[in-house]
Design a protein around this motif. Structure first.
Motif, short mmCIF file in Angstrom:
data_model
loop_
_atom_site.label_atom_id
_atom_site.label_comp_id
_atom_site.label_asym_id
_atom_site.label_seq_id
_atom_site.Cartn_x
_atom_site.Cartn_y
_atom_site.Cartn_z
N THR A 76 -16.97 3.55 12.79
CA THR A 76 -15.62 3.81 12.28
C THR A 76 -15.61 3.78 10.76
O THR A 76 -15.04 4.67 10.12
CB THR A 76 -14.62 2.78 12.83
N ARG A 77 -16.23 2.77 10.20
CA ARG A 77 -16.25 2.65 8.73
C ARG A 77 -16.92 3.85 8.08
O ARG A 77 -16.44 4.36 7.07
CB ARG A 77 -16.94 1.35 8.31
N ALA A 78 -18.02 4.32 8.67
CA ALA A 78 -18.72 5.48 8.11
C ALA A 78 -17.81 6.72 8.12
O ALA A 78 -17.72 7.44 7.12
CB ALA A 78 -20.01 5.75 8.88
N ALA A 79 -17.14 6.95 9.25
CA ALA A 79 -16.25 8.12 9.35
C ALA A 79 -15.12 8.02 8.34
O ALA A 79 -14.76 9.01 7.69
CB ALA A 79 -15.70 8.24 10.76
N LYS A 80 -14.56 6.83 8.17
CA LYS A 80 -13.46 6.65 7.22
C LYS A 80 -13.92 6.75 5.77
O LYS A 80 -13.11 7.07 4.90
CB LYS A 80 -12.77 5.31 7.47
N LYS A 81 -15.21 6.51 5.53
CA LYS A 81 -15.76 6.65 4.17
C LYS A 81 -16.12 8.10 3.86
O LYS A 81 -16.59 8.40 2.77
CB LYS A 81 -17.01 5.79 4.01
N GLY A 82 -15.94 8.99 4.83
CA GLY A 82 -16.24 10.39 4.59
C GLY A 82 -17.60 10.85 5.10
O GLY A 82 -17.97 12.00 4.89
N LEU A 83 -18.34 9.98 5.77
CA LEU A 83 -19.59 10.42 6.40
C LEU A 83 -19.19 11.10 7.70
O LEU A 83 -19.05 10.47 8.74
CB LEU A 83 -20.53 9.23 6.64
N ASP A 84 -18.98 12.40 7.60
CA ASP A 84 -18.36 13.14 8.70
C ASP A 84 -19.35 13.92 9.55
O ASP A 84 -18.97 14.84 10.28
CB ASP A 84 -17.27 14.08 8.16
N ARG A 85 -20.62 13.53 9.50
CA ARG A 85 -21.65 14.13 10.34
C ARG A 85 -22.44 13.01 11.00
O ARG A 85 -22.70 11.97 10.40
CB ARG A 85 -22.62 15.00 9.54
N SER A 86 -22.82 13.24 12.25
CA SER A 86 -23.60 12.26 13.00
C SER A 86 -24.67 12.97 13.81
O SER A 86 -24.55 14.15 14.12
CB SER A 86 -22.69 11.47 13.96
N ARG A 87 -25.70 12.21 14.15
CA ARG A 87 -26.74 12.68 15.06
C ARG A 87 -26.59 11.88 16.33
O ARG A 87 -26.41 10.65 16.29
CB ARG A 87 -28.12 12.49 14.45
N ILE A 88 -26.65 12.57 17.46
CA ILE A 88 -26.44 11.93 18.76
C ILE A 88 -27.57 12.33 19.71
O ILE A 88 -27.86 13.51 19.87
CB ILE A 88 -25.09 12.37 19.38
N TRP A 89 -28.19 11.32 20.30
CA TRP A 89 -29.20 11.52 21.33
C TRP A 89 -28.55 11.18 22.65
O TRP A 89 -27.86 10.16 22.77
CB TRP A 89 -30.41 10.61 21.10
#
Length: 163
Positions: A76-89
């Motif tokens: 949640t903190r990452a998304a709110k800080k603007g890290l709007d990309r993730s890698r999902i396995w």
């Protein structure tokens, strides 16, 4: 308190999927339908993976992947800080730290990440969680519902960009 792992031994955007080899997209769909877990890491602005990774319950609505997590969690903190990309396995090899990196051999996708505040989407996701994790939902359903209502939990949407 019972941990979720005790219960678990263990989205594609249509346009994006149409550009993929049919077998790869079908494999990913099957994995998303069958797996109890996904492994997630935020991607830093330079594209590198965050050191914060985890396995977590999720639901998939046929297009997007949803995770309900603590508002204080790094996801949640990452998304709110603007890290709007993730890698999902997608798959289940147990705890990510004790897997010896095996989760990185699972089917993988990249996704746009956002925190969702819409209560209709919350309700849809909660219903899907309840259907997917039926036995565990007796314990965790009230925790997720109360947490989304009081703000101690957040619903994160991962919209697949690549598979």
């Amino acid at each position: 308190m019972i941990k979720r792992r005790t219960f678990v031994q263990g989205a594609m955007v249509s346009a994006g999927m149409s550009l993929l080899p049919a077998s790869h997209a079908a494999d990913m769909r099957t994995s998303l339908q069958k797996s109890d877990l996904v492994y997630i890491t935020a991607l830093k602005s330079d594209g590198k993976e965050s050191s914060c990774q985890s396995e977590i319950w999720y639901v998939w609505d046929g297009a997007d992947i949803y995770v309900c997590t603590a508002t204080t969690a790094w996801r949640t903190r990452a998304a709110k800080k603007g890290l709007d990309r993730s890698r999902i396995w997608v798959g289940d090899v147990g705890n990510w730290q004790s897997s010896g990196g095996k989760y990185k051999d699972l089917p993988v996708l990249e996704a746009a990440t956002s925190v969702i505040s819409d209560t209709n989407t919350h309700q849809m996701a909660l219903e899907r969680f309840g259907s997917k994790y039926t036995m565990a939902w007796i314990t965790y359903g009230p925790i997720f519902r109360k947490g989304l209502a009081d703000g101690s939990r957040s619903l994160i949407r991962y919209r697949p960009l690549t598979i």
